[in-house]
Design a protein around this motif. Structure first.
Motif, PDB file in Angstrom:
ATOM      1  N   CYS A   7      18.582  19.372  41.073  1.00 13.37           N
ATOM      2  CA  CYS A   7      18.681  20.752  40.616  1.00 13.37           C
ATOM      3  C   CYS A   7      19.546  20.783  39.369  1.00 13.37           C
ATOM      4  CB  CYS A   7      19.318  21.596  41.715  1.00 13.37           C
ATOM      5  SG  CYS A   7      19.618  23.314  41.271  1.00 13.37           S
ATOM      6  N   ALA A   8      19.249  21.700  38.465  1.00 18.71           N
ATOM      7  CA  ALA A   8      20.052  21.844  37.253  1.00 18.71           C
ATOM      8  C   ALA A   8      20.190  23.315  36.913  1.00 18.71           C
ATOM      9  CB  ALA A   8      19.414  21.093  36.077  1.00 18.71           C
ATOM     10  N   SER A   9      21.202  23.618  36.138  1.00 17.03           N
ATOM     11  CA  SER A   9      21.367  24.995  35.678  1.00 17.03           C
ATOM     12  C   SER A   9      21.851  24.996  34.235  1.00 17.03           C
ATOM     13  CB  SER A   9      22.352  25.762  36.562  1.00 17.03           C
ATOM     14  OG  SER A   9      23.683  25.313  36.367  1.00 17.03           O
ATOM     15  N   SER A  10      21.587  26.088  33.537  1.00 22.13           N
ATOM     16  CA  SER A  10      22.069  26.210  32.161  1.00 22.13           C
ATOM     17  C   SER A  10      22.437  27.653  31.875  1.00 22.13           C
ATOM     18  CB  SER A  10      21.031  25.708  31.147  1.00 22.13           C
ATOM     19  OG  SER A  10      19.880  26.509  31.170  1.00 22.13           O
ATOM     20  N   TYR A  11      23.342  27.811  30.898  1.00 23.06           N
ATOM     21  CA  TYR A  11      23.839  29.139  30.553  1.00 23.06           C
ATOM     22  C   TYR A  11      22.789  29.970  29.813  1.00 23.06           C
ATOM     23  CZ  TYR A  11      26.614  32.722  28.242  1.00 23.06           C
ATOM     24  OH  TYR A  11      27.094  33.915  27.781  1.00 23.06           O
ATOM     25  N   SER A  12      22.109  29.280  28.870  1.00 22.54           N
ATOM     26  CA  SER A  12      21.132  30.011  28.064  1.00 22.54           C
ATOM     27  C   SER A  12      19.922  29.136  27.824  1.00 22.54           C
ATOM     28  CB  SER A  12      21.757  30.419  26.727  1.00 22.54           C
ATOM     29  OG  SER A  12      21.958  29.278  25.916  1.00 22.54           O
ATOM     30  N   LEU A  13      18.966  29.694  27.136  1.00 22.12           N
ATOM     31  CA  LEU A  13      17.700  29.010  26.853  1.00 22.12           C
ATOM     32  C   LEU A  13      17.927  27.699  26.124  1.00 22.12           C
ATOM     33  CD1 LEU A  13      14.573  29.230  26.762  1.00 22.12           C
ATOM     34  CD2 LEU A  13      14.863  30.342  24.541  1.00 22.12           C
ATOM     35  N   ALA A  14      18.818  27.668  25.159  1.00 21.73           N
ATOM     36  CA  ALA A  14      18.971  26.506  24.293  1.00 21.73           C
ATOM     37  C   ALA A  14      20.156  25.629  24.643  1.00 21.73           C
ATOM     38  CB  ALA A  14      19.109  26.979  22.844  1.00 21.73           C
ATOM     39  N   SER A  15      20.833  25.910  25.729  1.00 23.02           N
ATOM     40  CA  SER A  15      22.037  25.143  26.046  1.00 23.02           C
ATOM     41  C   SER A  15      21.735  23.983  26.977  1.00 23.02           C
ATOM     42  CB  SER A  15      23.106  26.044  26.661  1.00 23.02           C
ATOM     43  OG  SER A  15      22.643  26.592  27.880  1.00 23.02           O
TER      44      SER A  15
ATOM     45  N   LEU B 221      18.620  23.119  49.231  1.00 22.68           N
ATOM     46  CA  LEU B 221      19.435  24.195  48.678  1.00 22.68           C
ATOM     47  C   LEU B 221      20.216  23.717  47.467  1.00 22.68           C
ATOM     48  CD1 LEU B 221      20.817  26.986  48.749  1.00 22.68           C
ATOM     49  CD2 LEU B 221      22.487  25.989  50.340  1.00 22.68           C
ATOM     50  N   CYS B 222      20.190  24.530  46.418  1.00 18.62           N
ATOM     51  CA  CYS B 222      20.982  24.282  45.227  1.00 18.62           C
ATOM     52  C   CYS B 222      21.883  25.488  45.001  1.00 18.62           C
ATOM     53  CB  CYS B 222      20.076  24.086  44.024  1.00 18.62           C
ATOM     54  SG  CYS B 222      20.964  23.922  42.453  1.00 18.62           S
ATOM     55  N   ALA B 223      23.144  25.222  44.714  1.00 16.80           N
ATOM     56  CA  ALA B 223      24.096  26.293  44.422  1.00 16.80           C
ATOM     57  C   ALA B 223      24.892  25.943  43.177  1.00 16.80           C
ATOM     58  CB  ALA B 223      25.036  26.514  45.607  1.00 16.80           C
ATOM     59  N   GLN B 224      25.127  26.973  42.332  1.00 16.28           N
ATOM     60  CA  GLN B 224      25.957  26.758  41.142  1.00 16.28           C
ATOM     61  C   GLN B 224      26.982  27.890  41.036  1.00 16.28           C
ATOM     62  OE1 GLN B 224      25.713  28.856  38.216  1.00 16.28           O
ATOM     63  NE2 GLN B 224      23.798  29.948  38.594  1.00 16.28           N
ATOM     64  N   ASP B 225      28.175  27.517  40.577  1.00 18.99           N
ATOM     65  CA  ASP B 225      29.265  28.493  40.480  1.00 18.99           C
ATOM     66  C   ASP B 225      29.658  28.750  39.026  1.00 18.99           C
ATOM     67  OD1 ASP B 225      31.997  26.201  41.452  1.00 18.99           O
ATOM     68  OD2 ASP B 225      30.539  26.145  39.804  1.00 18.99           O
ATOM     69  N   MET B 226      28.719  28.541  38.100  1.00 22.48           N
ATOM     70  CA  MET B 226      29.006  28.713  36.675  1.00 22.48           C
ATOM     71  C   MET B 226      28.400  29.996  36.114  1.00 22.48           C
ATOM     72  SD  MET B 226      28.475  24.718  35.567  1.00 22.48           S
ATOM     73  CE  MET B 226      27.013  24.498  36.550  1.00 22.48           C
ATOM     74  N   ASN B 227      27.824  30.815  36.986  1.00 15.89           N
ATOM     75  CA  ASN B 227      27.214  32.081  36.580  1.00 15.89           C
ATOM     76  C   ASN B 227      26.054  31.875  35.597  1.00 15.89           C
ATOM     77  OD1 ASN B 227      27.148  34.892  36.977  1.00 15.89           O
ATOM     78  ND2 ASN B 227      28.158  35.248  35.015  1.00 15.89           N
ATOM     79  N   HIS B 228      25.348  30.758  35.772  1.00 14.79           N
ATOM     80  CA  HIS B 228      24.222  30.468  34.884  1.00 14.79           C
ATOM     81  C   HIS B 228      22.984  31.274  35.263  1.00 14.79           C
ATOM     82  CE1 HIS B 228      25.813  26.242  33.528  1.00 14.79           C
ATOM     83  NE2 HIS B 228      26.464  27.252  32.977  1.00 14.79           N
ATOM     84  N   GLU B 229      22.253  31.690  34.217  1.00 14.53           N
ATOM     85  CA  GLU B 229      21.016  32.439  34.458  1.00 14.53           C
ATOM     86  C   GLU B 229      19.848  31.507  34.826  1.00 14.53           C
ATOM     87  OE1 GLU B 229      22.298  36.362  34.085  1.00 14.53           O
ATOM     88  OE2 GLU B 229      20.324  35.576  34.655  1.00 14.53           O
ATOM     89  N   TYR B 230      19.779  30.360  34.140  1.00 15.14           N
ATOM     90  CA  TYR B 230      18.633  29.481  34.266  1.00 15.14           C
ATOM     91  C   TYR B 230      18.895  28.392  35.306  1.00 15.14           C
ATOM     92  CZ  TYR B 230      17.019  31.442  29.818  1.00 15.14           C
ATOM     93  OH  TYR B 230      16.594  32.287  28.820  1.00 15.14           O
TER      94      TYR B 230
END
Lengths: 112, 112
Positions: free
Chosen positions: A91-99, A22-31
């Motif tokens: 697991c990783a997350s990002s805000y946008s395509l290029a971030s 399980l991966c969870a993120q609290d930054m409201n990232h789409e990716y």
């Protein structure tokens, strides 16, 4: 603000067993992304998601499945574990395509 | 095919001994080059993003530079706490979903 969290931190499986990471993120990232890291091979992308309800294959998807039912969670499943899946999973997350991508602390999986 | 090569694989420095790490890349149009630091048993930690040749970014004793074919991470007067593996990753303009291609990393050890 915890960032990206992963559970469990360690796991040992026997060949043929199944499990879900399980991966969870609290930054409201789409990716969101799942990687595996093996010595000398760098980080390799397994699956990724560009939004809630969407998933797609990365460069090493065989033997893994994923789901993203909620925006903040990204699950990685192993249906029938094999010794070749012994690795450290990130697991990783990002805000946008290029971030930049933000990574979790990792799960160390051993398949015997 | 996109490729990222980091050199050297390992670097041992005395405290205060400045040095540079190299990340050479082959990509069909660069969207961004990313540097990360990874401590043993932890996930990669974001350091810098570089977007165009000639760009430079600094953070404490670290300075990242970018040319059309490679990036350098300069470590000035390193301290033992700078010991880590440094990863670089590139993102191509042709990628529609934010794929990162990672290098295998340079392991840096700084001794007192």
């Amino acid at each position: 603000n915890a960032g990206v969290t992963q559970t469990p931190k360690f796991r040992v499986l026997k060949t043929g067993q199944s499990m879900t990471l399980l991966c969870a993120q609290d930054m409201n990232h789409e990716y969101m992304y799942w990687y595996r890291q093996d010595p000398g091979m760098g980080l390799r992308l397994i699956h990724y998601s560009v939004g809630e309800g969407t998933t797609a294959k990365g460069e090493v998807p065989d033997g893994y499945n994923v789901s993203r039912l909620k925006k903040q969670n990204f699950l990685l499943g192993l249906e029938s574990a094999a010794p070749s899946q012994t690795s450290v999973y990130f697991c990783a997350s990002s805000y946008s395509l290029a971030s930049e991508q933000y990574f979790g602390p990792g799960t160390r999986l051993t398949v015997t | 095919e996109d490729q990222v090569t980091q050199s050297p694989e390992a670097l041992r420095l005395q405290e205060g001994e400045s040095s540079s790490l190299n990340c050479s890349y082959t990509v069909s149009g660069l969207r961004g080059l990313f540097w990360y630091r990874q401590d043993p048993g932890k996930g990669p930690e974001f350091l810098f993003t570089l977007y165009s040749a000639g760009e430079e970014k600094e953070k404490e004793r670290l300075k990242a530079t970018l040319t059309k074919k490679e990036s350098f991470l300069h470590i000035t007067a390193p301290k033992p706490e700078d010991s880590a593996t440094y990863l670089c990753a590139v993102q191509a303009l042709t990628d529609s979903w934010g794929k990162f291609q990672f290098g295998a990393g340079t392991q840096v050890v700084v001794t007192p």
